[in-house]
Motif scaffolding. Sequence first.
Motif, PDB file in Angstrom:
ATOM      1  N   ASP A  20       0.999  -1.225   0.125  1.00  0.00           N
ATOM      2  CA  ASP A  20      -0.136   0.049  -0.023  1.00  0.00           C
ATOM      3  C   ASP A  20       0.942   1.359  -0.102  1.00  0.00           C
ATOM      4  O   ASP A  20       1.529   1.550   0.805  1.00  0.00           O
ATOM      5  N   PRO A  21       0.800   2.053  -1.050  1.00  0.00           N
ATOM      6  CA  PRO A  21       1.633   3.346  -1.120  1.00  0.00           C
ATOM      7  C   PRO A  21       1.468   4.018   0.091  1.00  0.00           C
ATOM      8  O   PRO A  21       2.319   4.855   0.392  1.00  0.00           O
ATOM      9  N   ALA A  22       0.371   4.123   0.708  1.00  0.00           N
ATOM     10  CA  ALA A  22      -0.087   5.033   1.644  1.00  0.00           C
ATOM     11  C   ALA A  22       0.612   4.683   3.041  1.00  0.00           C
ATOM     12  O   ALA A  22       1.142   5.610   3.750  1.00  0.00           O
ATOM     13  N   SER A  23       1.006   3.417   3.148  1.00  0.00           N
ATOM     14  CA  SER A  23       1.230   3.094   4.602  1.00  0.00           C
ATOM     15  C   SER A  23       2.111   1.715   4.235  1.00  0.00           C
ATOM     16  O   SER A  23       1.629   0.688   4.720  1.00  0.00           O
ATOM     17  N   PRO A  24       3.332   1.640   3.760  1.00  0.00           N
ATOM     18  CA  PRO A  24       4.023   0.261   3.395  1.00  0.00           C
ATOM     19  C   PRO A  24       4.835   0.011   4.778  1.00  0.00           C
ATOM     20  O   PRO A  24       5.171   0.824   5.614  1.00  0.00           O
ATOM     21  N   PRO A  25       4.985  -1.342   4.819  1.00  0.00           N
ATOM     22  CA  PRO A  25       5.594  -1.759   6.035  1.00  0.00           C
ATOM     23  C   PRO A  25       6.955  -1.149   5.902  1.00  0.00           C
ATOM     24  O   PRO A  25       7.612  -0.922   4.919  1.00  0.00           O
ATOM     25  N   ARG A  26       7.659  -0.803   7.202  1.00  0.00           N
ATOM     26  CA  ARG A  26       9.087  -0.214   7.335  1.00  0.00           C
ATOM     27  C   ARG A  26       9.747  -1.336   7.960  1.00  0.00           C
ATOM     28  O   ARG A  26       9.479  -1.965   8.875  1.00  0.00           O
ATOM     29  N   THR A  27      11.200  -1.251   7.604  1.00  0.00           N
ATOM     30  CA  THR A  27      12.139  -1.847   8.447  1.00  0.00           C
ATOM     31  C   THR A  27      12.762  -0.912   9.750  1.00  0.00           C
ATOM     32  O   THR A  27      12.094   0.067   9.680  1.00  0.00           O
ATOM     33  N   ASP A  28      13.251  -1.461  10.419  1.00  0.00           N
ATOM     34  CA  ASP A  28      13.816  -0.997  11.654  1.00  0.00           C
ATOM     35  C   ASP A  28      14.496   0.526  11.436  1.00  0.00           C
ATOM     36  O   ASP A  28      14.324   1.355  12.044  1.00  0.00           O
ATOM     37  N   GLU A  29      15.189   0.498   9.903  1.00  0.00           N
ATOM     38  CA  GLU A  29      15.910   1.688   9.680  1.00  0.00           C
ATOM     39  C   GLU A  29      14.908   2.689   8.972  1.00  0.00           C
ATOM     40  O   GLU A  29      15.204   3.769   8.618  1.00  0.00           O
ATOM     41  N   GLY A  30      13.728   2.505   8.956  1.00  0.00           N
ATOM     42  CA  GLY A  30      12.706   3.131   8.334  1.00  0.00           C
ATOM     43  C   GLY A  30      12.654   3.268   6.832  1.00  0.00           C
ATOM     44  O   GLY A  30      11.828   3.799   6.185  1.00  0.00           O
ATOM     45  N   GLN A  31      13.309   2.123   6.133  1.00  0.00           N
ATOM     46  CA  GLN A  31      13.249   1.930   4.631  1.00  0.00           C
ATOM     47  C   GLN A  31      12.023   1.081   4.663  1.00  0.00           C
ATOM     48  O   GLN A  31      11.411   0.277   5.551  1.00  0.00           O
ATOM     49  N   VAL A  32      11.449   1.173   3.219  1.00  0.00           N
ATOM     50  CA  VAL A  32      10.229   0.294   2.840  1.00  0.00           C
ATOM     51  C   VAL A  32      10.889  -0.983   3.000  1.00  0.00           C
ATOM     52  O   VAL A  32      11.839  -1.410   2.479  1.00  0.00           O
ATOM     53  N   ASP A  33       9.951  -2.038   3.587  1.00  0.00           N
ATOM     54  CA  ASP A  33      10.574  -3.233   3.771  1.00  0.00           C
ATOM     55  C   ASP A  33       9.973  -4.272   2.505  1.00  0.00           C
ATOM     56  O   ASP A  33       8.759  -4.785   2.612  1.00  0.00           O
ATOM     57  N   TYR A  34      10.560  -4.298   1.579  1.00  0.00           N
ATOM     58  CA  TYR A  34      10.176  -5.148   0.407  1.00  0.00           C
ATOM     59  C   TYR A  34      10.193  -6.528   0.747  1.00  0.00           C
ATOM     60  O   TYR A  34       9.664  -7.520  -0.144  1.00  0.00           O
ATOM     61  N   ALA A  35      10.828  -7.075   1.625  1.00  0.00           N
ATOM     62  CA  ALA A  35      10.829  -8.364   2.001  1.00  0.00           C
ATOM     63  C   ALA A  35       9.346  -8.993   2.252  1.00  0.00           C
ATOM     64  O   ALA A  35       8.724  -9.976   2.229  1.00  0.00           O
ATOM     65  N   GLN A  36       8.416  -8.024   2.743  1.00  0.00           N
ATOM     66  CA  GLN A  36       7.059  -8.136   2.839  1.00  0.00           C
ATOM     67  C   GLN A  36       6.120  -7.928   1.644  1.00  0.00           C
ATOM     68  O   GLN A  36       4.930  -8.004   1.765  1.00  0.00           O
ATOM     69  N   ASP A  37       6.700  -7.651   0.551  1.00  0.00           N
ATOM     70  CA  ASP A  37       6.046  -7.393  -0.711  1.00  0.00           C
ATOM     71  C   ASP A  37       5.755  -8.765  -1.298  1.00  0.00           C
ATOM     72  O   ASP A  37       6.143  -9.751  -0.882  1.00  0.00           O
ATOM     73  N   PHE A  38       5.001  -8.593  -2.529  1.00  0.00           N
ATOM     74  CA  PHE A  38       4.487  -9.873  -2.971  1.00  0.00           C
ATOM     75  C   PHE A  38       5.578 -10.777  -3.395  1.00  0.00           C
ATOM     76  O   PHE A  38       5.394 -12.041  -3.100  1.00  0.00           O
ATOM     77  N   PHE A  39       6.657 -10.467  -3.982  1.00  0.00           N
ATOM     78  CA  PHE A  39       7.816 -11.614  -4.371  1.00  0.00           C
ATOM     79  C   PHE A  39       8.937 -11.491  -3.093  1.00  0.00           C
ATOM     80  O   PHE A  39       9.705 -12.352  -3.087  1.00  0.00           O
ATOM     81  N   GLY A  40       8.574 -10.836  -2.165  1.00  0.00           N
ATOM     82  CA  GLY A  40       9.803 -10.960  -1.041  1.00  0.00           C
ATOM     83  C   GLY A  40      11.037 -10.253  -1.333  1.00  0.00           C
ATOM     84  O   GLY A  40      11.942 -10.286  -0.835  1.00  0.00           O
ATOM     85  N   GLN A  41      10.777  -9.432  -2.365  1.00  0.00           N
ATOM     86  CA  GLN A  41      11.991  -8.665  -2.847  1.00  0.00           C
ATOM     87  C   GLN A  41      11.618  -7.602  -3.673  1.00  0.00           C
ATOM     88  O   GLN A  41      10.508  -7.449  -4.277  1.00  0.00           O
ATOM     89  N   PRO A  42      12.411  -6.324  -3.974  1.00  0.00           N
ATOM     90  CA  PRO A  42      11.991  -5.402  -5.152  1.00  0.00           C
ATOM     91  C   PRO A  42      12.023  -6.146  -6.456  1.00  0.00           C
ATOM     92  O   PRO A  42      12.727  -6.896  -6.892  1.00  0.00           O
ATOM     93  N   THR A  43      10.818  -5.566  -7.085  1.00  0.00           N
ATOM     94  CA  THR A  43      10.564  -6.463  -8.195  1.00  0.00           C
ATOM     95  C   THR A  43      10.222  -5.097  -9.372  1.00  0.00           C
ATOM     96  O   THR A  43       9.734  -4.255  -8.876  1.00  0.00           O
ATOM     97  N   PHE A  44      10.370  -5.400 -10.665  1.00  0.00           N
ATOM     98  CA  PHE A  44      10.208  -4.292 -11.778  1.00  0.00           C
ATOM     99  C   PHE A  44       9.718  -4.807 -12.978  1.00  0.00           C
ATOM    100  O   PHE A  44       9.601  -6.125 -13.148  1.00  0.00           O
ATOM    101  N   LEU A  45       9.060  -3.950 -13.698  1.00  0.00           N
ATOM    102  CA  LEU A  45       8.815  -4.598 -15.120  1.00  0.00           C
ATOM    103  C   LEU A  45      10.002  -4.548 -16.055  1.00  0.00           C
ATOM    104  O   LEU A  45      11.140  -3.800 -15.820  1.00  0.00           O
TER     105      LEU A  45
END
Length: 464
Positions: free
Chosen positions: A181-206
Amino acid sequence: MKRQLIKHVLEREDFGATVRIAGWVRTRRDSKGGFSFLELNDGSSLVGLQVIAEGSLPNYESEVQQLHIGAAVSATGALVESPGAGQRVELRAAELVVYGLADPEYYPLQKKRISFERLRELAHLRPRTNTFGAVARVRNALAASTHRFFQDRDFLYLHTPIITGSDAEGAGEMFRVTTLDPASPPRTDEGQVDYAQDFFGQPTFLTVSGQLEAESYASALSNVYTFGPTFRSENSNTRRHLAEFWMIEPEMAFADNQDNADLAEDYLRYLFRQLLDNNSRDLEFFNQWVDQGLIERLSSVADRDFERITYGEAVDLLRRAESEFEFPVNWGSDLQSEHERYLTETVFGRPVIVTDYPFDIKAFYMRRNDDGKTVAALDVLVPGVGEIIGGSQREERLDVLVDSLERKGLDAAGYWWYTDLRRFGSVPHAGFGLGFERLVQFATGMQNIRDVIAFPRTPNNAEF
Ligand code: 4AD
Ligand code: MG
């Protein structure tokens, strides 16, 4: 009765036979004798078929008289020899079925000429115009010829992924794919967006290119090619850039950049020869209405060898003509569209294959030349369009590849599977990418790339 496509009916000579056609009305003319001429087009060819609707048809007054440009109908009747000039056959309707009317007060494609700009806002209806019908047929013919060319040469058609974690060009021009959800993405302890919780468990692109995956399969099956959609988020609002475009990417094992240039030239010349032989009616249309030098240019490209020069030679030629350009040319700077066009249009008047570009302006995967400054790259430039193909021999030496990745500021670990290909049974290999829309531009003379793809995606535009 089974419906026939108009392009086949136009070829028939068995006058008297009963046929059924269906299509969209282009014109209706009422004759004084109490009957009407309808011109129907079904998209199978540029020219339509003339239908004579007699006043004795049971629905003549109730329906035939309501037909306007854009209405969908089918007509069944006898094929007759046409007395009119410019057509050989016409259909004398014994039955006329109306499927859908098109109210002339609201239907936007009336007889008068509409600009290409306006038609982009009507992209759902523009295939019904002569120009966009012809573009669609030429595009289809080029796609079919592409498969024929590579299949005849034993290249295997490979489907590479659309969603990927790898930046194939290393240029960072990728669209992110996420279900966060772009409005409230999960964050890591460092405050970065936590892509480990994204659909593929990692950053993905077209994907920006299927090349890296194609290299994997070429490293096992010898010769492969892809033909698929690719995506780039570069913010270029030009007449030759799309955010979503189609690319054909052949990849050959046991091949160098010379083989690559030969393949590119053979392929392009084959495409234009096929088009001239099989799509002459549409090409004549473009030649008359869009680009008067088109057929001559396509013929000369099909018949004559391409020019081949190095980047260094290109820079020398451009520096001698420096005054002509907006952007200065120095060894090490990338060629701008104006430079590409000067080389192919003014200097040589034919397609030019430029090779051996500086390492610093090309992608990480290109094979380093012995001079330490250049790579075994290749761009094919054509008149009117500029760069239509980009490719290279690939760096097959593990240590050099890792060094290139590092020098480009890319994380070699992220390309672990790609570098693996250099660890196990590495071979010299090469390939290129042909931008399919730029090809269609060149083949039709259409000025704007937005007009050679059905529903163009460009910055601020993803309607339809
Ligand atoms: O030169 P490019 O970036 O090369 C590659 O993507 C390589 N991976 C290809 C390969 O070696 N397998 O792109 C290849 C071609 C260009 O020459 C151009 O014709 C087209 O793709 N292209 C575009 N077409 C339309 N819109 C864009 N934004 C394009 N970017 C590249
Ligand atoms: Mg390129």
